[in-house]
Structure formats: C-alpha cells, structure tokens
Design an enzyme around this catalytic site. Structure first.
Site, PDB file in Angstrom:
ATOM      1  N   THR A 118     -48.929  23.850 115.751  1.00  0.00           N
ATOM      2  CA  THR A 118     -48.587  22.912 116.834  1.00  0.00           C
ATOM      3  C   THR A 118     -47.153  22.420 116.703  1.00  0.00           C
ATOM      4  O   THR A 118     -46.398  22.395 117.673  1.00  0.00           O
ATOM      5  CB  THR A 118     -49.570  21.717 116.805  1.00  0.00           C
ATOM      6  OG1 THR A 118     -50.905  22.229 116.984  1.00  0.00           O
ATOM      7  CG2 THR A 118     -49.252  20.707 117.883  1.00  0.00           C
ATOM      8  N   GLU A 124     -42.046  30.137 132.617  1.00  0.00           N
ATOM      9  CA  GLU A 124     -42.109  31.141 131.547  1.00  0.00           C
ATOM     10  C   GLU A 124     -42.755  32.408 132.085  1.00  0.00           C
ATOM     11  O   GLU A 124     -43.282  32.426 133.208  1.00  0.00           O
ATOM     12  CB  GLU A 124     -42.888  30.586 130.339  1.00  0.00           C
ATOM     13  CG  GLU A 124     -42.152  29.450 129.640  1.00  0.00           C
ATOM     14  CD  GLU A 124     -42.908  28.834 128.477  1.00  0.00           C
ATOM     15  OE1 GLU A 124     -44.107  29.116 128.312  1.00  0.00           O
ATOM     16  OE2 GLU A 124     -42.301  28.054 127.739  1.00  0.00           O
ATOM     17  N   HIS A 156     -45.018  37.997 120.205  1.00  0.00           N
ATOM     18  CA  HIS A 156     -44.035  37.364 121.083  1.00  0.00           C
ATOM     19  C   HIS A 156     -42.842  38.300 121.195  1.00  0.00           C
ATOM     20  O   HIS A 156     -42.347  38.796 120.182  1.00  0.00           O
ATOM     21  CB  HIS A 156     -43.602  36.017 120.510  1.00  0.00           C
ATOM     22  CG  HIS A 156     -42.924  35.134 121.510  1.00  0.00           C
ATOM     23  ND1 HIS A 156     -41.687  35.425 122.030  1.00  0.00           N
ATOM     24  CD2 HIS A 156     -43.321  33.976 122.103  1.00  0.00           C
ATOM     25  CE1 HIS A 156     -41.355  34.469 122.893  1.00  0.00           C
ATOM     26  NE2 HIS A 156     -42.331  33.589 122.952  1.00  0.00           N
ATOM     27  N   ARG A 215     -46.235  38.719 128.320  1.00  0.00           N
ATOM     28  CA  ARG A 215     -45.802  39.090 126.970  1.00  0.00           C
ATOM     29  C   ARG A 215     -46.219  40.480 126.527  1.00  0.00           C
ATOM     30  O   ARG A 215     -45.488  41.150 125.801  1.00  0.00           O
ATOM     31  CB  ARG A 215     -46.387  38.098 125.970  1.00  0.00           C
ATOM     32  CG  ARG A 215     -45.693  36.822 126.061  1.00  0.00           C
ATOM     33  CD  ARG A 215     -46.113  35.891 124.989  1.00  0.00           C
ATOM     34  NE  ARG A 215     -45.481  34.634 125.326  1.00  0.00           N
ATOM     35  CZ  ARG A 215     -45.837  33.475 124.854  1.00  0.00           C
ATOM     36  NH1 ARG A 215     -46.825  33.388 123.994  1.00  0.00           N
ATOM     37  NH2 ARG A 215     -45.202  32.393 125.216  1.00  0.00           N
ATOM     38  N   HIS A 260     -47.525  36.453 116.997  1.00  0.00           N
ATOM     39  CA  HIS A 260     -47.322  35.079 117.460  1.00  0.00           C
ATOM     40  C   HIS A 260     -48.631  34.312 117.642  1.00  0.00           C
ATOM     41  O   HIS A 260     -48.715  33.131 117.334  1.00  0.00           O
ATOM     42  CB  HIS A 260     -46.574  35.141 118.789  1.00  0.00           C
ATOM     43  CG  HIS A 260     -46.265  33.815 119.395  1.00  0.00           C
ATOM     44  ND1 HIS A 260     -45.444  32.889 118.773  1.00  0.00           N
ATOM     45  CD2 HIS A 260     -46.636  33.247 120.586  1.00  0.00           C
ATOM     46  CE1 HIS A 260     -45.331  31.815 119.545  1.00  0.00           C
ATOM     47  NE2 HIS A 260     -46.057  31.997 120.633  1.00  0.00           N
ATOM     48  N   ARG A 317     -52.730  36.091 126.288  1.00  0.00           N
ATOM     49  CA  ARG A 317     -52.549  34.693 126.695  1.00  0.00           C
ATOM     50  C   ARG A 317     -51.302  34.493 127.543  1.00  0.00           C
ATOM     51  O   ARG A 317     -50.229  34.997 127.219  1.00  0.00           O
ATOM     52  CB  ARG A 317     -52.449  33.793 125.463  1.00  0.00           C
ATOM     53  CG  ARG A 317     -52.072  32.370 125.784  1.00  0.00           C
ATOM     54  CD  ARG A 317     -52.156  31.490 124.569  1.00  0.00           C
ATOM     55  NE  ARG A 317     -51.141  31.778 123.600  1.00  0.00           N
ATOM     56  CZ  ARG A 317     -49.928  31.222 123.581  1.00  0.00           C
ATOM     57  NH1 ARG A 317     -49.567  30.374 124.536  1.00  0.00           N
ATOM     58  NH2 ARG A 317     -49.080  31.514 122.626  1.00  0.00           N
ATOM     59  N   LEU A 331     -51.542  25.349 123.865  1.00  0.00           N
ATOM     60  CA  LEU A 331     -51.624  23.901 123.623  1.00  0.00           C
ATOM     61  C   LEU A 331     -52.602  23.294 124.626  1.00  0.00           C
ATOM     62  O   LEU A 331     -53.384  22.404 124.300  1.00  0.00           O
ATOM     63  CB  LEU A 331     -50.236  23.270 123.778  1.00  0.00           C
ATOM     64  CG  LEU A 331     -49.192  23.673 122.724  1.00  0.00           C
ATOM     65  CD1 LEU A 331     -47.809  23.142 123.119  1.00  0.00           C
ATOM     66  CD2 LEU A 331     -49.569  23.151 121.335  1.00  0.00           C
TER      67      LEU A 331
HETATM   68  P1  FAD Z   1     -52.685  24.347 114.288  1.00  0.00           P
HETATM   69  O1  FAD Z   1     -51.755  23.494 115.021  1.00  0.00           O
HETATM   70  O2  FAD Z   1     -52.130  25.571 113.676  1.00  0.00           O
HETATM   71  O3  FAD Z   1     -53.352  23.477 113.129  1.00  0.00           O
HETATM   72  C1  FAD Z   1     -54.125  24.096 112.144  1.00  0.00           C
HETATM   73  C2  FAD Z   1     -54.544  23.065 111.128  1.00  0.00           C
HETATM   74  O4  FAD Z   1     -55.593  23.586 110.337  1.00  0.00           O
HETATM   75  C3  FAD Z   1     -53.464  22.652 110.149  1.00  0.00           C
HETATM   76  O5  FAD Z   1     -53.548  21.267 109.958  1.00  0.00           O
HETATM   77  C4  FAD Z   1     -53.849  23.353 108.850  1.00  0.00           C
HETATM   78  O6  FAD Z   1     -53.438  22.700 107.684  1.00  0.00           O
HETATM   79  C5  FAD Z   1     -55.344  23.295 108.975  1.00  0.00           C
HETATM   80  N1  FAD Z   1     -56.038  24.285 108.153  1.00  0.00           N
HETATM   81  C6  FAD Z   1     -56.049  25.625 108.293  1.00  0.00           C
HETATM   82  N2  FAD Z   1     -56.821  26.181 107.348  1.00  0.00           N
HETATM   83  C7  FAD Z   1     -57.302  25.166 106.607  1.00  0.00           C
HETATM   84  C8  FAD Z   1     -58.152  25.083 105.470  1.00  0.00           C
HETATM   85  N3  FAD Z   1     -58.673  26.171 104.885  1.00  0.00           N
HETATM   86  N4  FAD Z   1     -58.425  23.866 104.974  1.00  0.00           N
HETATM   87  C9  FAD Z   1     -57.903  22.744 105.516  1.00  0.00           C
HETATM   88  N5  FAD Z   1     -57.101  22.752 106.588  1.00  0.00           N
HETATM   89  C10 FAD Z   1     -56.815  23.950 107.113  1.00  0.00           C
HETATM   90  N6  FAD Z   1     -48.382  27.375 122.535  1.00  0.00           N
HETATM   91  C11 FAD Z   1     -48.136  26.798 123.731  1.00  0.00           C
HETATM   92  O7  FAD Z   1     -49.061  26.532 124.499  1.00  0.00           O
HETATM   93  N7  FAD Z   1     -46.857  26.483 124.087  1.00  0.00           N
HETATM   94  C12 FAD Z   1     -45.784  26.735 123.286  1.00  0.00           C
HETATM   95  O8  FAD Z   1     -44.657  26.432 123.636  1.00  0.00           O
HETATM   96  C13 FAD Z   1     -46.022  27.370 122.046  1.00  0.00           C
HETATM   97  N8  FAD Z   1     -44.982  27.697 121.224  1.00  0.00           N
HETATM   98  C14 FAD Z   1     -45.260  28.202 120.001  1.00  0.00           C
HETATM   99  C15 FAD Z   1     -44.197  28.441 119.129  1.00  0.00           C
HETATM  100  C16 FAD Z   1     -44.443  28.877 117.832  1.00  0.00           C
HETATM  101  C17 FAD Z   1     -43.287  29.144 116.907  1.00  0.00           C
HETATM  102  C18 FAD Z   1     -45.781  29.101 117.419  1.00  0.00           C
HETATM  103  C19 FAD Z   1     -46.071  29.562 116.033  1.00  0.00           C
HETATM  104  C20 FAD Z   1     -46.829  28.898 118.295  1.00  0.00           C
HETATM  105  C21 FAD Z   1     -46.579  28.445 119.582  1.00  0.00           C
HETATM  106  N9  FAD Z   1     -47.621  28.221 120.478  1.00  0.00           N
HETATM  107  C22 FAD Z   1     -47.363  27.653 121.690  1.00  0.00           C
HETATM  108  C23 FAD Z   1     -49.015  28.373 120.057  1.00  0.00           C
HETATM  109  C24 FAD Z   1     -49.579  26.997 119.673  1.00  0.00           C
HETATM  110  O9  FAD Z   1     -48.590  26.254 118.999  1.00  0.00           O
HETATM  111  C25 FAD Z   1     -50.790  27.102 118.783  1.00  0.00           C
HETATM  112  O10 FAD Z   1     -51.691  28.046 119.281  1.00  0.00           O
HETATM  113  C26 FAD Z   1     -51.490  25.748 118.703  1.00  0.00           C
HETATM  114  O11 FAD Z   1     -50.581  24.771 118.288  1.00  0.00           O
HETATM  115  C27 FAD Z   1     -52.648  25.822 117.742  1.00  0.00           C
HETATM  116  O12 FAD Z   1     -53.133  24.521 117.540  1.00  0.00           O
HETATM  117  P2  FAD Z   1     -54.409  24.308 116.631  1.00  0.00           P
HETATM  118  O13 FAD Z   1     -54.681  22.857 116.650  1.00  0.00           O
HETATM  119  O14 FAD Z   1     -55.460  25.245 117.030  1.00  0.00           O
HETATM  120  O15 FAD Z   1     -53.929  24.778 115.166  1.00  0.00           O
HETATM  121  C1  SIN Z   2     -42.458  29.995 123.704  1.00  0.00           C
HETATM  122  O1  SIN Z   2     -41.830  28.940 123.735  1.00  0.00           O
HETATM  123  O2  SIN Z   2     -42.021  31.088 124.083  1.00  0.00           O
HETATM  124  C2  SIN Z   2     -43.832  29.968 123.184  1.00  0.00           C
HETATM  125  C3  SIN Z   2     -44.722  29.618 124.275  1.00  0.00           C
HETATM  126  C4  SIN Z   2     -46.120  30.000 123.939  1.00  0.00           C
HETATM  127  O3  SIN Z   2     -46.401  30.599 122.902  1.00  0.00           O
HETATM  128  O4  SIN Z   2     -46.974  29.706 124.774  1.00  0.00           O
END
Ligand code: FAD
Ligand code: SIN
Length: 526
Positions: free
Chosen positions: A49, A119, A247, A294, A355, A390, A396
């Site tokens: 995130t 986008e 990505h 993508r 990604h 996706r 998000l």
């Molecule tokens: P995360 O935010 O990854 O959180 C995972 C959590 O789980 C962390 O706290 C970690 O410590 C915990 N965890 C994992 N395994 C364990 C374990 N075994 N024990 C305890 N804790 C654990 N998406 C969009 O919609 N828009 C964007 O602009 C966008 N840009 C992105 C840019 C980048 C560089 C990346 C990498 C991703 C991007 N994405 C974007 C995708 C998006 O950020 C993620 O899919 C989303 O944030 C995932 O959220 P989540 O809460 O599922 O997991």
């Molecule tokens: C990006 O900013 O290109 C990432 C957006 C996403 O993964 O949804």
C-alpha cells in the site's frame, strides 16, 4: 504464550486496516467491548500500500459513469471478471473513498474539484491521487485512524506462520470438507524467536502480494505470498493465480530490488513509449497506444525488446509541461534525477517487472473464504473483480471496498463463533537452528530464476513443465529443511514462496486459452 482476541487481522495495509477500523467503530459506537489484534511482519507501514503511486479509481466526475468504469474493468480483465462483483465495487467506490477522506486522506485538487488522473485502460479521468505517493498518504491516514481506536492493538515484527484449524485439534482436514473452521494463527515473535498462539473468533488475511517469487518486482520485500500459502495449507481454495500482472514501466536498474515504478499515470499525462532510436511502437499493438491495458503494453514491450535485442525501452516525457509534471510526479522526478536522469532532457529507461497478482484466496461477496471464520481481502484475495488482468488503480479500491464488506460479513456471522480451549502450543521439539543459511539464500535465488525465466510474460508448455519439475524438487528439499529447523522468517517465507509458485505454475499449466495476462505460445499453435 497465548493471546486471545475477538478478531485477528494479519496485515496492516489498506485491506487489513480498513477492516480493523470498521470493526472498532462498530463496537465502540455501540458501547460494546471488543479486542482486535493487527499483526504485521515488520513495521506497520511497510506494505505494498505504502508504495502505491498512481492512485485509486472511482467515478467522481459528472462526465464519467458507473457503466463506463464497469466496462473498462471487464475489458481490461478480458471478460474473466465476475460481473456482479465489478458492479458492487464500482458502485460502492465513491462511498468508501469518502470514508478515506473523512479519516484524513488528502487527494490533490484543482480549486474545489479533485484532480482526476487517467491511466491505461480507463476511458475517462477517474484516478484520485496524492501527487505520486497516493499509497503512502492512505497508509498514513489509516494508521492515524487506528490510533484513535483503543480496541485495536498493533503487533509489529510478528510473523504469522500457520493458521489454526481443527487439524491442530487432531482432526483430519481435507480441502473440500465443508466445516473447516479457523481459530487464529501461530505467530512468530521475531524479536524473541518464540512462536506464540493468537486465538480469535474470526481471522482476516490481508497479507498482500507475492512479488518476491520473481527476480524483478515493484513489490517490497514483505510480499512473499504468506497469506495465500497459509490459506492453501489450511485447505483453503485459491483461484486465478496464473494471472500475474507485469507493470510495463518499472525503472530499468538491473539488480535493484524492488524495482522503482514509473507510474502509469505518467503515460496518462502524455508520456510516450519509444525504442532507443526514438521511434514509437505501440501503434503496432493497440489503437490506445501507450494507454493500452497493462497486459497488452507489457507484451508489446517484451516483443520490442526481443526484436531489437535490447533489455529495456524508453518512456519519453520531454514534451510535457515540466512544472505541471513536477507538481504531479515529484517523487518520480527526484528518483530519476538521483540516478542522473533529467526528465526534461533524457528519456526514462523502462522495463516490465512483476507488479500484482490478480488471483488469490477465493472469497465470496462478503470476503468469506471456504474456511469458516476466515476472511481475506486485498491483494491476497480473489474476489473476481480483476478477471484475467487488473485495471490500473482498481486494487486499492478493491481492498477498501472488501475491507468494508468483510466487516459486514463478520458481524453477520459472529453469533456462531467460538474459541476452543484445547488448541495446543506450537511444538518444535527435535528442531534446531539451521547452520547453513546459504541453503535458503540459494533456494530463493533458484526459485526466482525459475519463475522469471519460465513463468513470465510469455510462456510455453515446455517452460511450464520445466518450472513445475524444478519447483517440485525445491519443495521436497525445503520440506526436509523445514521439518528439521526452528521456524524463522527466511525459512517460512521461502516455504510460502515455493507453495505459491507451485500454484501459479499448476494453474498456468491448466489454462488452455490465452486470456488477459496468461499468454502461452503453444496455445496459439494449438
Ligand atoms: P499490503 O498493503 O501489501 O499489506 C500487506 C500486509 O501484510 C503488510 O502489513 C505485511 O507486513 C503483512 N504480512 C504479510 N505477510 C505476513 C505474515 N506472514 N505475518 C504478518 N504480517 C504479514 N494499486 C492501486 O490501486 N493504485 C496504485 O497506484 C498502485 N500503485 C502501486 C505501486 C507499487 C510500487 C506497488 C508495489 C503496488 C501498487 N498498487 C497500486 C497495488 C496496491 O498497492 C496493492 O495491491 C495494495 O496496496 C495491497 O494492499 P493489501 O492491504 O492487500 O496488502
Ligand atoms: C501505477 O501508478 O502505475 C500503479 C497503478 C496500479 O498498480 O494500479
């Protein structure tokens, strides 16, 4: 040591924190006592995130419509999406995003209006963003909201190892047994090295992505597929793991982990993909040019690199209005400058990198898995929203919508929840600390190489078969090491990455048509 909570949330990204805050608000506002543990394997904000750049998609302007967002999502997902889930997510988006704003999340504005970016794959401007660090802003606001709720306790540097089910009470648990129940998790306190028991009436998996099974990924090092592997071992059902999103534009810096992302919003801003000689190429692949979805863009880049014998292409923003560019993309501009790339003069070298995972633990429209009292949300789950690919900035969104829906599902089902009093402590008798850490490092390297070379953007039957055989061997070697060793984060993460890689390969082998992100040359010949 035994902890007992009403709710256990594994993960402190947008999915886990949205769910936890919703639960806390519900009980606190009713004056009912409640206890919620959020565990996270390193510090609380180290999540996928935090690294999100582009933003969060929602129909926000009068010119846009739910129908257009629904169509774009299904078009990007190549029709593999579950339509009713797409409709739910798109229609609930504005309300959930308003809640993020109410928690204190800032999104960029022009005057009274939000500055909506565009986008790849989106037919309209609908991306709310905070400069190019949207995820960090959302994470900050959610963590501050969590602090306002005394019923939530955050455990940092606690690593969940395995889910607790009837298996730990001595019963036989098989995958399609209908009454499997989750009672919490065994969790390694990484500061003491002890495995502690976290018992809970309901458990939420919000553990994020799997990027580190590949050599090159935009994901931080925490993304090792732990939740998916834990759920699978507990006999959870997973779907669509073959749909790995690469990505198109990560910054070309060989060997750098994680790969720095050049947001898709840069192409929405006018950035154009080019070869080294300055020629454009996207016109040969898709009428939407650099703003194609993508899967198409990443394959086009892959094909250009193979055709030209190069290891990257370029993104050209030299014609953009620099002041406006800097205002929207200060992080990307500075990062480029730090390595000697001045976007006013230089084209940005870019290459596709792993990604996002479109599949994951199967959940229904309330975030419930096939295991009772086990929920999943965010990147580790498969709701059916994304289908085979996706749409940008829908991740998000999915996490925040399903954090909310899982909270509703949890409340609805709570009356039958209980915690048994005979869950045994973690048993590590007969194990020792492994002396050869090199084995884990080397096996991880090997796994990364297998997945990158054989299970990447373009696949073949032979490559998949080879990957399957190599990963099976790694699995057997690792199981032996795991049985003999005291549990540690590197050993457990490798175990999880091997489990998840196995699932990716198996699902890729059984997918007989090319759809979305799954592209097998032998499917064309067949
Ligand atoms: P995360 O935010 O990854 O959180 C995972 C959590 O789980 C962390 O706290 C970690 O410590 C915990 N965890 C994992 N395994 C364990 C374990 N075994 N024990 C305890 N804790 C654990 N998406 C969009 O919609 N828009 C964007 O602009 C966008 N840009 C992105 C840019 C980048 C560089 C990346 C990498 C991703 C991007 N994405 C974007 C995708 C998006 O950020 C993620 O899919 C989303 O944030 C995932 O959220 P989540 O809460 O599922 O997991
Ligand atoms: C990006 O900013 O290109 C990432 C957006 C996403 O993964 O949804």
């Amino acid at each position: 040591m035994t902890h007992q909570y009403d709710f256990l949330v594994i993960g402190s990204g947008i999915a886990g924190l949205s769910y936890a805050t919703k639960l806390a608000r519900h009980f606190e506002s009713n004056g009912e006592p409640v206890s919620i543990a959020v565990i996270t394997k390193v510090q609380a904000d180290e999540t996928n995130t935090k690294y999100a750049q582009g933003g969060i998609a929602a129909v926000w302007s009068k010119e846009d419509s739910f129908d257009k967002h629904i169509d774009d999502t299904i078009d990007a997902g190549d029709g593999v999406n579950k339509r009713h889930i797409v409709e739910i997510v798109v229609r609930e988006a504005p309300e959930r995003i308003q809640e993020l704003i109410d928690y204190g999340t800032r999104f960029d504005r022009h005057g009274n209006e939000y500055d909506l970016a565009r986008e790849g794959g989106h037919s309209d401007h609908r991306i709310l963003h905070f400069k190019d660090i949207t995820g960090a802003e959302i994470e900050r606001a959610l963590l501050e909201e969590v602090q306002r709720h005394p019923s939530i306790s955050i455990f940092t540097h606690f690593f969940a190892v395995d889910l607790i089910t009837q298996h730990h009470l001595g019963e036989t648990v098989y995958r399609y047994r209908e009454d499997i129940r989750c009672f919490g998790a065994y969790v390694l306190n990484t500061r003491t090295g002890q495995v502690e028991k976290f018992l809970a009436k309901t458990t939420m998996l919000a553990t994020g992505g799997i990027g580190n099974i590949y050599q090159s990924t935009t994901n931080p090092t925490i993304a090792t597929g732990d939740g998916i592997a834990m759920a699978y071992r507990a006999k959870g059902i997973c779907d669509n793991l073959e749909f790995i999103q690469f990505h198109p534009t990560s910054l070309y810096q060989p060997g750098k982990k994680p790969s720095f992302l050049i947001s898709e919003a840069v192409r929405g801003f006018g950035g154009i993909l080019k070869n080294a000689d300055g020629s454009t190429f996207m016109e040969n692949y898709d009428p939407r040019l650099s703003l194609a979805p993508r899967d198409i863009t990443a394959r086009a880049i892959d094909s250009e690199m193979k055709r030209n014998g190069t290891d990257h292409v370029y993104l050209d923003v030299r014609d953009a209005d620099y002041d406006r560019f800097l205002e929207h993309f200060p992080n990307i501009t500075q990062h480029c400058l730090d390595i000697g790339i001045d976007v006013r003069r230089d084209m940005i070298p870019v290459v596709p990198a792993q990604h996002y995972l479109c599949g994951g633990i199967r959940v229904n429209e309330w975030g419930q898995t096939n295991i009772h009292f086990l929920y999943a949300a965010g990147e580790c789950s498969c709701t059916g929203l994304h289908g085979a690919n996706r749409l940008a900035s829908n991740s998000l969104l999915e996490a925040v919508v399903f954090g909310h829906r899982a909270y509703l599902g949890t409340i609805e089902n709570l009356k039958d929840a209980y915690i048994p009093d005979n869950v045994p402590d973690w048993d590590d008798s007969g194990t020792t600390h492994p002396e050869e850490q090199v084995l884990v490092t080397e096996m991880t390297r090997e796994l990364n190489s297998i997945m990158s070379n054989y299970v990447g953007i373009v696949r073949t039957n032979r490559r998949l078969r080879r990957a399957y055989e190599r990963v099976e061997l790694l699995y057997r070697e690792h199981e032996q090491l795991y049985r003999e060793s005291k549990v540690s984060v590197p050993i457990s993460e490798l175990r999880n990455m091997i489990n998840v890689s196995y699932l990716v390969i198996k699902m890729a082998m059984s997918r007989r048509e090319n759809v979305g992100l799954h592209y097998n040359l032998d499917n064309i010949k067949a």
